[in-house]
Design an enzyme around this catalytic site. Sequence first.
Site, short mmCIF file in Angstrom:
data_model
loop_
_atom_site.label_atom_id
_atom_site.label_comp_id
_atom_site.label_asym_id
_atom_site.label_seq_id
_atom_site.Cartn_x
_atom_site.Cartn_y
_atom_site.Cartn_z
N CYS A 48 1.64 -3.27 -12.89
CA CYS A 48 1.78 -3.10 -11.45
C CYS A 48 2.41 -1.78 -11.05
CB CYS A 48 2.54 -4.26 -10.85
SG CYS A 48 4.11 -4.56 -11.66
N HIS B 80 7.70 -7.17 -10.06
CA HIS B 80 6.48 -6.60 -9.53
C HIS B 80 6.82 -5.31 -8.78
CE1 HIS B 80 2.28 -6.89 -8.63
NE2 HIS B 80 2.45 -6.88 -7.31
N ASP C 14 -0.79 -4.02 -1.80
CA ASP C 14 -0.55 -4.28 -3.22
C ASP C 14 -1.78 -3.86 -4.00
OD1 ASP C 14 0.17 -5.07 -5.69
OD2 ASP C 14 0.61 -7.16 -5.17
#
Lengths: 321, 654
Positions: free
Chosen positions: B409, B453, B469
Amino acid sequence: MSQTASNLLPPQKKTINSGTLLQHTLNTMSQVILGKEHTLRLALACLIARGHLLIEDQPGVGKTTLSHLLARVLNLDFQRIQFTSDMLPADILGVSVYDQNSASFKFHPGPVFSQLVLADEVNRATPKAQSALLEAMEEYQVTTEGETHPLPSPFFVIATQNPSNQIGTFALPESQLDRFLMRLEIGYPDQAHEKELLKGRDRREILQDIEATMTTEQLLTIQASVAQVHVSDSLIDYLQKILNFSRHSPCYRNGLSPRAGIAMLRCAQAWAILDNRDHLLPEDIQAILPATTNHRLQPSAELSAQDNDEIVSHLLTVPLD
Amino acid sequence: MKKQPLHITTSHNATLWLLASLLLAFAPHTLRLPIAISVLCLLFGLWRFTIERRATATLPHKLVRTLLLVATLVIIYLHYNTLLGREAGIALLAAMLSLKLLEMRSVRDYVVVILLGYFLAITLVLYSQTLPMAAYMIAVAFMLTATLIELNLQQEKSALTRNLKLTAKLFMQAAPVMLILFFLFPRIPGPLWSLPDDAHSGTTGISDKMSMGSISNLSQSDKIAFRVAFDGDIIDNNLSYWRGPVLWNTDGKNWYAGNATRGISYYRPQGKPINYTVTLEPHNQKWLYGLDLPAMAPAQAVISNDFQLVTQSKVQELQRYKMTSYSKYETGPLTPDDRQRALQLPSHRNSRAVSLGQQWQQQLHDPEAIVAQALNYFNQQPFSYTLKPPLLGNNPVDEFLFNTQQGFCEHYAASFTVLMRAAGIPARVVTGYQGGDFNPVGGYLIVRQRDAHAWAEVWLANKGWVRVDPTAAVAPERVELGAESAFAELFNRQSTLQFDNDFLSSHWLKLRYGWDTLNNGWNQWVIGYDSLKQSQLLSRFGIDSIKQMAVIMAIAIIAALTILLLLSIRRDRKQHDPISSAYHRFCQKISAIGIQRQSYEGPVDFAQRIIKQRPDLAPQVLQINDLYIALKYRPRHTQHQLKHLQQQIRRLKF
């Protein structure tokens, strides 16, 4: 315990004479019966506390010798009665025989009229004969045909029993056992003392050479001084605690009687005198506790498997205060 | 060498009990301490054990013990460069305690060692405050107490059941006192004293610096970051973004939070508020986590203008706080200062990525179209989402975007932000957690380190800051199902048992959730029981302030002490016998050298026993004994004798 106490405490002036006398007596006795100082001391304590002694042991360990010895050192006249199953009370107490000269019955005293009586194998006689002796022990007198004859003073009975070989015997009932101040076992001598015994002279010969260590008057004085030994209140409490413990503990079938309590106290006082003290210590009570209670207590049903000595030892764990 | 004889005044059994319970207290420390110290401590214990087994027991000579002491101190100092602090302090305590075993002789020594054993057990809490550790510590305390009992009630036979029964009884008696003190003793907000600096080393969690690979390392940890109990329904997984540090500054390789400005932060919330309570495990950082976007800060934090929950001090204890958040929001305009920060890019790095962004800006103009283009780019190109991304060099964004195309991520978030800034759109990286598993037994959400994350936020003119995201463009399952499902194969192999049987596997899961519920309860009610919770509890009983509580406690304590005092005075009056109490004092003094008077033991026997063990005390003991006997058992005694006895007992020294 006795030795420790005498080592630790300075002698008291008041009883110095009786103390040394008794110590001398004990030393003399130890020359004959070897390695049994504690037993001898207990026997002597029993005597000066005016109690009677029951010895229960195997034949040949010195029961008779002990009786002879006590009679000898204390200058007492001695009679031995061998109990048998056909014995009658009169054989012990004596009989009244018709005297033609005076045209009356004259009492002929039996062997019990002696300062020290050894009742050998007392459980071989019938209860009737036994009770004649036991009554004399309690009352210090003999009553036959309405006449009362006082027993000599001092009067001391040593009865013996053989614990094995019980066939054809009449075991003393508990009520009568209570009349003995103490029950002792002499036991076998240890290795060293037995060797000395085997190498040395015959005990009977030695006995003949023994001289009395005190007069009867001195013995009576000592006996009278037992009651003078000071007992503090806390020790009376302690003794009561022991008595109560025996009465309430599940270990015993029956508790100690008030008579037993009195006997224990007298005996402990006598022990203090042997230690040359004019006051009682808890150690005195503990010293005489097993010998004065083991014939009076029966283990209860659930504990009967245990040794009698072990059961008596519970009494020693009663806290002091 | 002359050996000192060991007067064993305590029973053999007490030593064995002691060694066993100390071993139990020491065991969890063995792996943490330097190997040399652990081995030394165990050797000293073993030494004492062998001494105990020999018939003619002798302790090592004083010189030997001194040498061992110096050697141990040197080892500890060399290892830690200090004798203070948590690690070195515990090493010192354990080493001294095990050395003490080699000079332990009298009852007093034993008692000292047992009390130190309790202390050693308490140090376990400096490392772990979990439920199993608490249970373990209770077990250690139990054993140590049983050792104390064995020491004080020594008999020929070791009475195992008696010791354990008596200990259990003592614990039961102590439990109400413990509960009363725990719940009612006034709590001070914050810790009473601070732990040494090294106390929280090794706590894992998100930091205020991000580099390529830092979060993927974290993602292999099963440790719990925090738990969340929602007042209403649980939120959707794709809204479950837990906001941590916001990273503005970059040197092209690493991202930094910079100084979060504690300015006024406001936004226009939309939709319904979400109320929830977070129980945060200590992570040794200066922030709390809240659901995107937090609407208010709990008492211990403030909201910065980029919506972080910033605390005054590092979070070194479990934190429990109530929060309100809105998942739909519209933030206000951007200050020129913030715009500049949100567009900052180093000039010398990642030139290909920058030119790609600039190219998009020229082609599309519309910021929203550029965002869509970027997401589309991630989606269409052969990017893959992996826990084990390849290492990147000096131009990590370029290498990732155009060569390796494998990343976690943080790779996507960082690259996306670089692209946006190049395209002239203010952007920043936000780190935190996403997802979590719902515990159906306890009804709360568990967020673990593996849920860590990173995502991005872009500022759009009419919407304010918008969460984007980029990971979702590559691996939508990560966002929708959570990290565990995204890497199911890996996690299962690593941490959890895998059952083929569905029945077993569902029960195993239930068991795991049940266990976590238990731990959560422990955290909420025991570890998290602070001044706030205490005042809440007290207010239920009508006590409004801690001050009031303190007054009530003080009154209760004074009342209890008065009652105890009265009782003891009554008992004293009952057995007010100066002779007995003087003798009692004598027995107490003698018991210090390990000779205990039995309750049935006469004074002469006791004196004899003392002299046998300590012939040097004979004159004093005999004098005291004679005086006592004269006072207690002889017909007449004087006040002078009593004074003399008391004086002698006072003067008695060993």
